[in-house]
Design a protein around this motif. Sequence first.
Motif, short mmCIF file in Angstrom:
data_model
loop_
_atom_site.label_atom_id
_atom_site.label_comp_id
_atom_site.label_asym_id
_atom_site.label_seq_id
_atom_site.Cartn_x
_atom_site.Cartn_y
_atom_site.Cartn_z
N VAL A 221 0.86 -1.18 0.00
CA VAL A 221 0.00 0.00 0.00
C VAL A 221 0.90 1.23 0.00
O VAL A 221 1.84 1.32 0.80
CB VAL A 221 -0.91 0.01 1.25
N CYS A 225 -1.26 6.84 1.86
CA CYS A 225 -2.61 6.48 1.42
C CYS A 225 -3.64 6.91 2.47
O CYS A 225 -3.44 6.72 3.67
CB CYS A 225 -2.69 4.96 1.20
N VAL A 228 -9.13 3.87 0.08
CA VAL A 228 -9.09 2.81 -0.93
C VAL A 228 -10.43 2.81 -1.65
O VAL A 228 -11.49 2.81 -1.02
CB VAL A 228 -8.85 1.43 -0.29
N ILE A 230 -12.59 0.75 -4.64
CA ILE A 230 -12.60 -0.50 -5.40
C ILE A 230 -13.80 -0.52 -6.35
O ILE A 230 -14.93 -0.29 -5.93
CB ILE A 230 -12.68 -1.72 -4.47
N TYR A 253 -7.69 2.23 6.71
CA TYR A 253 -8.21 3.16 5.70
C TYR A 253 -9.72 2.96 5.52
O TYR A 253 -10.24 1.85 5.66
CB TYR A 253 -7.53 2.92 4.34
N ILE A 255 -12.91 2.59 2.94
CA ILE A 255 -13.02 1.94 1.63
C ILE A 255 -14.34 2.35 0.97
O ILE A 255 -15.39 2.35 1.61
CB ILE A 255 -13.00 0.40 1.76
N VAL A 344 -4.89 8.33 -2.91
CA VAL A 344 -5.87 7.30 -3.24
C VAL A 344 -5.20 6.03 -3.73
O VAL A 344 -4.25 6.08 -4.53
CB VAL A 344 -6.85 7.79 -4.33
N LEU A 345 -5.68 4.88 -3.26
CA LEU A 345 -5.35 3.59 -3.86
C LEU A 345 -6.61 3.10 -4.58
O LEU A 345 -7.62 2.79 -3.95
CB LEU A 345 -4.94 2.57 -2.80
N ILE A 347 -8.50 0.33 -6.95
CA ILE A 347 -8.41 -1.09 -7.33
C ILE A 347 -9.53 -1.38 -8.33
O ILE A 347 -10.70 -1.06 -8.07
CB ILE A 347 -8.55 -2.00 -6.10
N TRP A 371 -4.21 -0.52 -8.81
CA TRP A 371 -3.98 -1.96 -8.90
C TRP A 371 -5.08 -2.58 -9.74
O TRP A 371 -6.27 -2.27 -9.54
CB TRP A 371 -4.00 -2.62 -7.52
N LEU A 406 -3.09 -5.84 1.26
CA LEU A 406 -3.79 -4.76 1.96
C LEU A 406 -3.68 -4.89 3.47
O LEU A 406 -3.64 -3.91 4.20
CB LEU A 406 -5.27 -4.74 1.56
#
Length: 410
Positions: A221, A225, A228, A230, A253, A255, A344-345, A347, A371, A406
């Motif tokens: 990660v 961050c 997250v 997704i 985090y 989500i 930001v991550l 996915i 990702w 994660l």
Amino acid sequence: MSIRVLVVDDSGFFRHRITDLLSGDSRIEVVGSAQNGMEAVEQAKKLKPDLITMDVEMPQMNGIEAVRVIMRECPTNILMLSSLTHEGAQVTLQALEAGALDYLSKDMRAWMEHSASLEKQLRDKVVELGRSRHSKLRSTFISPNNVGSGKSKSMVFRPEAESKTTRSTPSARPTRPIEKPRYPSGSTLRERSASSHLRAKPAQPEIKKSTAYKSASKVSVPSGCKIVVIGSSTGGPAALQQILTQLPANFPYPILLVQHMPKTFTSVFATRLDQQCKISVKEAEDGDRLMPGRALLAPGGHQMIIDPRSLDKIRIMPGDERLTYKPSVDVTYASAAKSYGNKVLGIILTGMGADGRDGAKMLRQQGATIWAQNEESCTIYGMPQAVVNAGLANDILDLTEFGPILSTRR
């Protein structure tokens, strides 16, 4: 080569209607039909179709039990047909647990009115699922009785009762809102309709395409961050379950989850995930706060964005008719890019189409990390492929790798 389909429904009207719609597509060949679950099992073994369309409520053996038997004895890709009711949503999720890949609503009026939209959706789903890799990946399928045995990797849901008892008490879960990041003046997202996020001009130069990816052992990660996000579609319910059930209650985090689903389904799905996960999961409501260890699922038929006036809250907007997907991964990604930039991550998981590609571009232009799920573990390698082909993915991971990465603080 055409997609060979077995049609299963106890209603003669629906068997003929589905057959007529599919037979009008040169990519598809209907090779047989069945009117109950027992016949479906027999025909699946005999005809070895690429795909089965399966009704839920049938005499002698219902659709869920038929799915279980078929997946055990002759694994085949299955598309469920389900009513858009609370009960229908619950039963459909049970069918996905049993091994079905996707579902399509069974709205009598739409089927009788010869809806062009329904016809296209049915044909496209049948073709994509019929071509998917899961006909050979299904050898890894295990029944709920074997979950947790460690003998196989499965993409099915865990039984509801399994992880609820191991979930941390409410006092162990963080309740503080996330820290608001500081950005230069003018960078905050202005209040506007959900669709306007996609028209925002990038603040950074065009990014360079990614051509090399790290091994999973070197992926972590990103530092700094804050959130997250997704996105997923076809195959997403099982993929999300596999990832989220591996996260600890003190996951650091918040989500945001964007899964292509109708409203009735998202409420039921969020409840089931909350029962199975150690983190908290709920269907998002306007004004909900972003908190560590909490996942908010975008409600079907609406768009979910981060509140530009208060970055620790989310806004739920009406579904813009100009947008194909409601909820849309692009809209939520774009909002995250404007609000949190490189914190930001993102996915992107299994799904048909390219929703998420434009939003991922905005995230990358702000320095965020993306990702993507790899082709081998996707039900449909559409959405991740669009992101990867555009050179927007920082890393490509197998479905089994997201949760452990994660969960590991490095």
